[in-house]
Design an enzyme around this catalytic site. Structure first.
Site, PDB file in Angstrom:
ATOM      1  N   SER A 197     -63.774  54.204  30.021  1.00 23.64           N
ATOM      2  CA  SER A 197     -64.238  55.314  29.197  1.00 23.64           C
ATOM      3  C   SER A 197     -63.317  56.509  29.408  1.00 23.64           C
ATOM      4  O   SER A 197     -62.884  56.787  30.540  1.00 23.64           O
ATOM      5  CB  SER A 197     -65.670  55.700  29.571  1.00 23.64           C
ATOM      6  OG  SER A 197     -66.037  56.916  28.971  1.00 23.64           O
ATOM      7  N   ARG A 212     -63.355  31.434 -17.814  1.00 23.82           N
ATOM      8  CA  ARG A 212     -62.630  32.364 -16.934  1.00 23.82           C
ATOM      9  C   ARG A 212     -63.467  33.633 -16.838  1.00 23.82           C
ATOM     10  O   ARG A 212     -63.767  34.247 -17.860  1.00 23.82           O
ATOM     11  CB  ARG A 212     -61.246  32.683 -17.492  1.00 23.82           C
ATOM     12  CG  ARG A 212     -60.434  33.635 -16.626  1.00 23.82           C
ATOM     13  CD  ARG A 212     -59.848  32.931 -15.411  1.00 23.82           C
ATOM     14  NE  ARG A 212     -58.744  32.054 -15.787  1.00 23.82           N
ATOM     15  CZ  ARG A 212     -58.103  31.253 -14.944  1.00 23.82           C
ATOM     16  NH1 ARG A 212     -58.484  31.215 -13.675  1.00 23.82           N
ATOM     17  NH2 ARG A 212     -57.117  30.487 -15.351  1.00 23.82           N
TER      18      ARG A 212
END
Length: 273
Positions: free
Chosen positions: A163, A202
């Protein structure tokens, strides 16, 4: 576009399978090493009954193996896409099916059968397999994050993340990032399944929505598997902490972990490959 997407998915997917295999192997090694290591089983966030850490890891292994074999099966079935503008193969009549099969063989893809411009079940199957794989990674990653908590301290990663403001912390960074990647997968899977309804020969929009979504799903699933591999291959198990935590509710839990040990042996004996 579809053929290119299938080639990309196959190449990226096999890398995911490799990492899933390594994750499952690491979980199997943990299961074998700790088949007799007692720890607390937890249900609804509370201690329940004793189990062994070997069975916990064997459960991880089972899910990872299932996800790996399922994804591998889908990848092997990814087909070429060859049909012409409207899926009729008119430009190469009467040799269309033969040309399509030859192209599939040349590219190492599966034969398509008939053109599949708007029949998207293959994309749905791939999305589902990737989503399952991400979920299989999220399970052990989430457990590692929780078991690494200071109050439990039952496992830790070999290379934890520091950290920037709290030097005492040892964050399970690999598991955290695996979990973060996996959490993105369900939304991407949903988008791909929602695009399965494609009109006529399509589609306008639904087809186009697949492109970036599938690439993103491959990316996050690959990230989850790769980061989980780092976590599990270096996972350190702390039996002392497990015993200490187990003793907190020893009177209410009962005793005995023999069945858990038997289940570990069953899982390891039945692993695929």
């Amino acid at each position: 576009m579809d053929t290119a997407l299938m080639l990309l998915a196959r190449r990226a997917g096999h890398r995911i399978v490799t990492d899933l295999t390594a994750c499952a192997d690491a979980a199997a090694a943990l299961a074998a090493a700790h088949r007799d290591t007692p720890c607390a089983a937890r249900t609804l966030g509370q201690q329940a009954l004793p189990t062994t850490f070997g069975l916990v890891a064997a459960t991880w292994c089972t899910g990872l193996d299932r996800a790996r074999t399922g994804l591998d099966r889908v990848l092997d079935a990814l087909p070429v896409s060859y049909g012409g503008a409207a899926g009729t193969l008119a430009a190469v009549h009467p040799h269309g099916p033969a040309v399509a099969d030859a192209l599939a063989a040349r590219l190492g893809l599966a034969p398509q059968g008939v053109p599949w411009h708007t029949e998207r079940s293959r994309v749905g199957e791939l999305a589902g397999a990737l989503g399952v794989a991400a979920g299989a990674c999220a399970k052990p990653a989430g457990d590692v994050v929780l078991l690494s908590a200071t109050e439990l301290g039952e496992v830790s990663e070999s290379a934890p993340g520091d950290s920037s403001s709290m030097p005492h912390k040892r964050n399970p960074a690999a598991a955290v990032t695996a979990r973060g990647a996996a959490k993105r997968a369900p939304g991407l899977v949903a988008t791909l399944l929602a695009g399965a309804e494609q009109e006529f020969q399509r589609a306008a929009g639904a087809w186009h929505a697949e492109w970036e979504t599938l690439v993103a799903l491959l990316r996050v699933t690959a990230g989850a598997a790769a980061r989980l591999r780092v976590s599990l291959e270096g996972l350190q198990v702390h039996p002392g902490a497990m015993g200490r935590n187990l003793a907190l509710a020893a009177g209410a839990q009962g005793s005995g972990t023999g069945h858990a040990t038997d289940l570990v042996d069953t899982v390891l004996a039945g692993r695929p490959g």
